[in-house]
Design a protein around this motif. Structure first.
Motif, mmCIF file in Angstrom:
data_model
loop_
_atom_site.group_PDB
_atom_site.id
_atom_site.type_symbol
_atom_site.label_atom_id
_atom_site.label_comp_id
_atom_site.label_asym_id
_atom_site.label_seq_id
_atom_site.Cartn_x
_atom_site.Cartn_y
_atom_site.Cartn_z
ATOM 1 N N SER A 160 -1.666 -1.570 -1.748
ATOM 2 C CA SER A 160 -2.077 -0.160 -1.707
ATOM 3 C C SER A 160 -2.920 0.233 -2.925
ATOM 4 O O SER A 160 -3.617 1.247 -2.882
ATOM 5 C CB SER A 160 -0.849 0.745 -1.607
ATOM 6 O OG SER A 160 -0.020 0.569 -2.741
ATOM 7 N N HIS A 191 1.514 -4.611 1.692
ATOM 8 C CA HIS A 191 2.133 -3.417 1.112
ATOM 9 C C HIS A 191 3.633 -3.650 1.045
ATOM 10 O O HIS A 191 4.265 -3.983 2.031
ATOM 11 C CB HIS A 191 1.818 -2.191 1.972
ATOM 12 C CG HIS A 191 2.457 -0.946 1.461
ATOM 13 N ND1 HIS A 191 2.019 -0.313 0.328
ATOM 14 C CD2 HIS A 191 3.522 -0.241 1.900
ATOM 15 C CE1 HIS A 191 2.780 0.752 0.102
ATOM 16 N NE2 HIS A 191 3.700 0.808 1.036
ATOM 17 N N SER A 220 3.150 0.491 -6.412
ATOM 18 C CA SER A 220 2.473 0.821 -5.155
ATOM 19 C C SER A 220 2.029 2.272 -5.177
ATOM 20 O O SER A 220 2.445 3.056 -6.027
ATOM 21 C CB SER A 220 3.389 0.552 -3.959
ATOM 22 O OG SER A 220 4.547 1.361 -4.030
ATOM 23 N N THR A 270 1.358 5.643 -2.553
ATOM 24 C CA THR A 270 1.603 6.170 -1.226
ATOM 25 C C THR A 270 0.720 7.379 -0.980
ATOM 26 O O THR A 270 0.533 8.209 -1.864
ATOM 27 C CB THR A 270 3.083 6.533 -1.005
ATOM 28 O OG1 THR A 270 3.250 7.006 0.328
ATOM 29 C CG2 THR A 270 3.576 7.593 -1.975
ATOM 30 N N GLU A 271 0.166 7.465 0.196
ATOM 31 C CA GLU A 271 -0.682 8.604 0.571
ATOM 32 C C GLU A 271 0.142 9.793 1.044
ATOM 33 O O GLU A 271 -0.354 10.904 1.113
ATOM 34 C CB GLU A 271 -1.687 8.183 1.655
ATOM 35 C CG GLU A 271 -2.678 7.138 1.196
ATOM 36 C CD GLU A 271 -3.586 7.595 0.059
ATOM 37 O OE1 GLU A 271 -3.867 8.808 -0.045
ATOM 38 O OE2 GLU A 271 -4.004 6.736 -0.733
#
Length: 163
Positions: free
Chosen positions: A8, A47, A59, A61-62
């Motif tokens: 990501s 991911h 990572s 995250t959207e």
């Protein structure tokens, strides 16, 4: 501590993570007798996100499920007083900058990673004081601010107490 980046993160964000790890390594060099504390393990090909897999993974995250004001979270897996795993998740809904000069209205990603890596080492938030207004463990990172890339005496002293 070997840190991995999952798929990501883009190449610029991975570079910011590596830069933040090197900032900690340089700050702790004399305390660690020349040994580095952080090592980059590479970028994973998938991911991974937050998992109890004994890997330290960063990572992005959207879709952020935490507090709307949070820029990132570090999740630690403890056994007694030992940290077994540390995962960092970055709030992809926030605007980030990787420029050394910062960008108005954007969060400096290197400073953010320096802060989160402090949590990986077991540090808690440290409120700024008049004597030391620029602690990297400040719970608030202002947009456009690159000053909080520098690890100071307050963090080093806190680590001495921890270890």
């Amino acid at each position: 501590v070997t840190m991995f980046a999952d798929l990501s993160l883009d190449e610029y964000q991975v570079t910011a993570l590596e830069e933040a790890m090197e900032i900690w390594n340089q700050a702790l060099l004399k305390h660690r007798k020349g040994k580095k504390i952080f090592k980059f393990g590479g970028q994973l090909q998938k991911h991974v996100g937050l998992q109890n897999d004994y890997m330290n993974v960063v990572s992005l995250t959207e879709t952020w499920e935490g507090d709307v004001g949070e820029q990132a979270q570090t999740m630690l897996l403890w056994e007694g007083t030992s940290i077994l795993e540390a995962d960092i998740i970055v709030n992809g809904e926030k605007p980030f900058s990787i420029l050394d000069t910062g960008e108005p209205g954007k969060i400096d990603m290197v400073a953010l990673f320096v802060h989160e890596l402090g949590h990986v080492l077991g540090l808690l938030h440290i409120e700024p004081t008049e004597k030391d207004p620029y602690t990297v463990m400040n719970p608030y990172l202002a947009r456009g601010d690159v000053v909080l890339r520098v690890i100071g005496a307050v963090e080093l002293n806190a680590l001495v107490c921890e270890y």
